[in-house]
Motif scaffolding. Structure first.
Motif, mmCIF file in Angstrom:
data_model
loop_
_atom_site.group_PDB
_atom_site.id
_atom_site.type_symbol
_atom_site.label_atom_id
_atom_site.label_comp_id
_atom_site.label_asym_id
_atom_site.label_seq_id
_atom_site.Cartn_x
_atom_site.Cartn_y
_atom_site.Cartn_z
ATOM 1 N N ASP A 144 1.090 -1.005 0.111
ATOM 2 C CA ASP A 144 0.050 -0.551 0.002
ATOM 3 C C ASP A 144 0.769 1.321 0.056
ATOM 4 O O ASP A 144 1.539 1.551 0.813
ATOM 5 C CB ASP A 144 -1.089 0.130 1.506
ATOM 6 N N GLY A 163 -0.120 4.500 -0.233
ATOM 7 C CA GLY A 163 -0.948 5.778 0.235
ATOM 8 C C GLY A 163 -1.681 6.409 -0.553
ATOM 9 O O GLY A 163 -1.904 5.733 -1.487
ATOM 10 N N PRO A 164 -1.823 7.579 0.038
ATOM 11 C CA PRO A 164 -2.908 8.227 -0.728
ATOM 12 C C PRO A 164 -2.046 8.893 -1.920
ATOM 13 O O PRO A 164 -1.068 8.497 -2.356
ATOM 14 C CB PRO A 164 -2.378 9.766 0.391
ATOM 15 N N LEU A 165 -3.273 9.547 -1.816
ATOM 16 C CA LEU A 165 -3.096 9.838 -4.063
ATOM 17 C C LEU A 165 -1.789 10.748 -4.024
ATOM 18 O O LEU A 165 -0.567 10.362 -4.992
ATOM 19 C CB LEU A 165 -4.292 10.341 -4.952
ATOM 20 N N LYS A 166 -1.404 11.419 -3.943
ATOM 21 C CA LYS A 166 -0.009 12.786 -4.142
ATOM 22 C C LYS A 166 1.062 11.589 -4.132
ATOM 23 O O LYS A 166 1.493 11.578 -4.928
ATOM 24 C CB LYS A 166 -0.450 13.342 -3.023
ATOM 25 N N GLN A 167 1.532 10.906 -2.528
ATOM 26 C CA GLN A 167 1.891 9.938 -2.679
ATOM 27 C C GLN A 167 2.509 8.624 -3.610
ATOM 28 O O GLN A 167 3.574 8.985 -4.433
ATOM 29 C CB GLN A 167 2.244 8.640 -1.424
ATOM 30 N N ARG A 168 0.860 7.832 -4.768
ATOM 31 C CA ARG A 168 0.820 7.374 -5.606
ATOM 32 C C ARG A 168 1.725 8.233 -7.015
ATOM 33 O O ARG A 168 2.581 7.702 -7.822
ATOM 34 C CB ARG A 168 0.275 6.664 -5.562
ATOM 35 N N TYR A 173 7.013 12.626 1.403
ATOM 36 C CA TYR A 173 6.295 11.899 0.480
ATOM 37 C C TYR A 173 7.107 10.427 0.403
ATOM 38 O O TYR A 173 6.960 9.706 0.531
ATOM 39 C CB TYR A 173 5.402 12.069 -0.192
ATOM 40 N N ARG A 208 8.554 8.627 3.130
ATOM 41 C CA ARG A 208 7.373 7.226 3.689
ATOM 42 C C ARG A 208 7.220 6.858 2.365
ATOM 43 O O ARG A 208 7.439 5.520 2.451
ATOM 44 C CB ARG A 208 6.371 7.933 3.337
#
Length: 645
Positions: A62, A64-69, A108, A111
Motif C-alpha cells: 500500500d 498511501g494517498p494519491l499524492k504519494q502514489r 512523501y 514514506r
C-alpha cells in the motif's frame, strides 16, 4: 522489410530459434496481465503500464494517498533519471501549490522509502529513491519495472524483424505488459506528462507494427483483440481504425468493418471537419472488394540507425496545460496517422499558419513533445527567424552536426549538404520542427526525402504553394474562444484569482482579443504584481495605451509590438501605407472601399488586401470583405501617428 505473402510461413531456422529463445526468456520476466511479480526476481516490483501496482517480496504494498502514489508514478516513468523538485511540485499541485509543498515532497519521499524498503534507513546506500541535487532519482532494473521490460522486448522484436513469426511473438509479449493506459488510476497532470505521452506513443507504434505482422500472417483474431482497446482510447486515429477494419474483414466480419468505417467518417467530419484519409479509404475499398489476404506489407524498424549515432533532442521546453487547442492537436495527430505507410519519396509535413501572437510555436512544440515517442531517432528544431531568415545552408550545417557529421566534413555547398541530410534521414524516424519560416524556398531544402520522417512548420505566411506542390497539410490557427481564453488565463494566474473576479477576467480576455500572446503578457504583468486586482488592470487597459499596458518589462519575447513589427516589416511601402489608413475604417471593408482609400484601381486594392491577408494582418470575412482585429487596429493607429503626422 517487405513480407511476401507466399513466404510468410517459411522460417529461417537460426533467426527463428534466436527470436523464440528471446521470447521464452523475456516471457518469464513478469506475468503478462495480472501485474503480480515474478518469482525468483528482485523482491521489489513496480507496474505502471496500467494502474500503479507495487509488490515487495511477492506481496502487494500500500503506497498511501494519491499524492504519494503520483510521486512514485512520476519517478517510475523516468527510471534512473533525475526528477527535479519543481517538476514534482508541478505534477502534484499544478499552478497553485501550497506554501509547504517542498516539505510535503520530502515527507512523501520518506514514506515511500519506508514502504518500499522496510527496515532500511531512508538515506542509506542502495535506497530505492535517492536524493540528488535539486531532485530525486529512482534506479531500477528491468526485472523490477514493466516499462523497462516493454522497451527491451520491443527492441528485441525489432532485431528479429527479418523473421516475421519471431518478431510477432516478441511484440505480443511486449504488448502483454500493458493492463490499460499508463498510470490510469492517477491524476490527469501525471497522465499528460511528456514522459507518459511518449510512452503511450511507443505502445501505439508497437501495436501498429504487431498488427501489420498479424494481418500479413493471417492471424486476424489476435489483431482484433489487441486493437479494440486502443481504438477506444484513440477514436480519431485512422491508422488504428484501418487496421481494425482489415482484421475484422479477415475474420469474416465485413459488416462490422464497414460499420466501423461509417462511424469514424462521421466522427472525423463532426469533430475535425475533415474526411477520411487515404489509408482508411484504401482499407474501406479492400473490405468492399473482398481483397484479402493483403499484398506485401512493409514493416519499418523503429531503430534502423547505427547504434552509435547521436540522437538529437532539440525541442524547446513544453507548455503544460495548453488550453483550447484540442481540435488542432487532433488534426496534427490525424496528419501524422495519415502519413504512415505511404510511398517512398513522399514528403510528410504539416504547416501551422496564423497571425503573430496566435500561438503557432507553442502549439507546434506541445504537439511535438506529445509525438516524440514516435520518432526514436530524434527531434530537430530550428528558429528560421521570419523576416530576417536564416539561410538553409546554415540550418543544414547545424542539423548535420546534430546528426553526427563532424564539423569539418559538412559540405560547403547547399545542394551537397541537403543531399547528405536526406541520405542520413532516409533510414531514420526523425521529427523536424521548422519554426517561424519566411517562405517555401527557405523550407524546401530542409524537407527530408523519407516518409519515415515528419516535418512541422510554423509561419505567418499562408504557404499555399508548399501545400500545392509539396503536399504539406495546412492548419490555420485562430485566436482562442472566450471560454478557452478564460481557461488559459486561469492556468497562468491560478484558478482562485480568476474565480475571485470572473467579470473582470472575462473583460480582460476580450481586451486581449483572445490572442494567446496578449493573454500571456497580461498574465505576466498580473503575476509580477500579485496584490493588484484584475479589475484595476482592466481599467488601465481601457483608459490608457492598451498596447503599452500589454508590454512586459525586460521580456521582448512577450512583446505584442515586436510581433506585429515583424509582420508589418515584410510589406512594401504602399501596402504599409494602406494598413495605416485602415485604422480609420470601422467595421468591414472591401476592395471597392480600399480602392477609394488609396485612389487606385480595384486590381491594386485586391492585390494589397491579399498581401495583408497573407501576413494575417487583416481577417477575411464572407462575401469578399475583410476586418481588422482590435489590437491590430490599435497598432495601425500607432504606426499612422508615428509615420503620417
Amino acid at each position: 522489410m517487405t513480407l511476401e505473402h507466399g513466404s510468410l510461413t517459411r522460417r529461417s531456422g537460426e533467426v527463428l530459434r534466436e527470436g523464440r529463445a528471446e521470447v521464452g526468456a523475456r516471457r518469464e520476466l513478469v506475468r503478462p496481465r495480472g501485474g503480480t511479480p515474478p518469482r525468483g526476481r528482485k523482491p521489489l516490483r513496480l507496474n505502471i503500464l496500467g494502474p500503479l501496482t507495487v509488490y515487495q517480496a511477492h506481496r502487494p504494498v500500500d503506497i498511501g494517498p494519491l499524492k504519494q502514489r503520483c510521486l512514485l508514478g512520476l519517478l517510475a516513468l523516468q527510471p534512473d533519471r533525475v526528477v527535479t523538485r519543481d517538476e514534482i511540485i508541478d505534477v502534484l499541485w499544478g499552478v497553485n501549490p501550497p506554501r509547504t509543498c517542498a516539505g510535503l515532497v520530502h515527507s512523501y519521499v520518506s514514506r515511500l522509502r519506508r514502504g518500499l524498503q522496510p527496515g532500511r534507513e531512508g538515506r542509506a546506500r542502495g535506497s530505492v529513491i535517492t536524493a540528488v541535487r535539486d531532485g530525486y532519482r529512482m534506479p531500477v532494473e528491468a526485472g523490477q519495472l514493466d516499462l523497462l521490460e516493454f522497451d527491451e522486448l520491443v527492441h528485441h522484436a525489432e532485431r528479429a524483424a527479418e523473421d516475421a513469426g519471431a518478431a510477432l511473438e516478441l511484440f505480443d509479449s511486449a504488448l502483454h505488459r500493458w493492463r490499460g493506459p499508463v498510470l490510469v488510476d492517477l491524476g490527469p497532470r501525471l497522465r499528460q506528462h511528456p514522459a507518459a505521452i511518449a510512452l503511450s506513443q511507443r505502445r501505439l507504434a508497437a501495436l501498429l507494427t504487431y498488427t501489420d505482422l498479424s494481418i500479413a500472417l493471417g492471424r486476424h483474431e489476435p489483431a482484433v483483440e489487441r486493437l479494440r482497446p486502443l481504438v477506444h482510447d484513440e477514436p480519431l486515429h485512422e491508422g488504428l481504425h484501418a487496421r481494425l477494419m482489415l482484421a475484422l474483414a479477415g475474420c469474416g466480419r465485413q459488416a462490422e468493418a464497414l460499420r466501423l468505417f461509417t462511424e469514424i467518417r462521421a466522427r472525423l467530419a463532426e469533430e475535425l471537419g475533415v474526411g477520411p484519409g487515404a489509408e482508411i479509404q484504401e482499407a474501406h475499398l479492400r473490405v468492399l472488394r473482398g481483397e484479402l489476404p493483403l499484398p506485401p506489407v512493409t514493416v519499418s524498424r523503429a531503430t534502423p540507425r547505427d547504434p552509435g549515432a547521436p540522437v538529437p533532442t532539440q525541442l524547446p521546453s513544453d507548455t503544460p496545460g495548453l488550453a483550447g487547442r484540442d481540435r488542432y492537436l487532433a488534426q496534427l495527430d490525424a496528419f501524422l496517422a495519415g502519413a504512415e505507410n505511404i510511398g517512398a519519396g513522399t514528403v510528410n509535413a504539416a504547416a501551422i499558419v496564423g497571425a503573430a501572437g496566435v500561438g503557432k510555436t507553442t502549439l507546434a512544440v506541445h504537439w511535438a513533445h506529445r509525438a516524440s515517442g514516435r520518432f526514436p531517432d530524434g527531434q530537430l528544431f530550428v528558429n528560421l527567424h521570419g523576416n530576417a531568415p536564416v539561410s538553409a545552408s546554415r540550418v543544414l550545417a547545424r542539423f548535420l552536426r546534430a546528426l553526427g557529421v563532424p564539423a569539418d566534413e559538412v559540405p560547403a555547398e547547399a545542394d551537397e549538404a541537403a543531399a547528405l541530410y536526406r541520405t542520413l534521414l532516409a533510414s531514420r524516424k526523425v521529427l523536424v520542427l521548422l519554426d517561424n519560416a519566411a517562405h517555401p524556398a527557405q523550407i524546401r531544402p530542409l524537407l527530408p526525402g523519407s516518409p519515415s520522417c515528419f516535418v512541422v512548420i510554423t509561419s505567418r505566411h499562408r504557404l499555399g504553394s508548399l501545400a500545392a506542390s509539396d503536399g504539406a497539410h495546412l492548419l490555420n490557427l485562430d485566436v482562442l474562444s472566450p471560454v478557452d481564453s478564460l481557461r488559459a488565463l486561469a492556468r497562468m494566474l491560478g484558478p482562485d484569482r480568476v474565480r475571485a473576479e470572473p467579470k473582470a477576467a472575462a473583460e480582460l480576455t476580450r481586451l486581449c482579443a483572445h490572442l494567446p500572446l496578449a493573454l500571456s503578457a497580461a498574465a505576466a504583468n498580473l503575476v509580477n504584481h500579485p496584490h493588484h486586482r484584475i479589475a484595476d488592470y482592466v481599467l488601465a487597459l481601457h483608459n490608457g495605451n492598451r498596447l503599452a499596458a500589454l508590454e512586459v518589462d525586460s521580456d521582448q519575447h512577450l512583446s505584442l509590438r515586436a510581433a506585429f513589427d515583424h509582420s508589418y516589416g515584410t510589406l512594401d511601402l504602399a501596402t504599409q501605407r494602406l494598413f495605416r489608413r485602415l485604422s480609420l475604417v470601422h467595421g468591414g471593408f472591401s476592395g471597392e472601399t480600399v480602392a477609394a482609400l488609396i485612389d487606385g484601381t480595384s486590381h491594386d486594392a485586391d492585390h494589397m488586401l491579399d498581401r495583408l491577408a497573407a501576413q494575417h494582418l487583416i481577417r477575411a470575412a464572407p462575401a469578399g470583405s475583410y476586418t481588422l482585429d482590435d489590437l491590430l487596429r490599435l497598432y495601425a493607429t500607432e504606426r499612422a501617428q508615428a509615420e503620417d503626422p
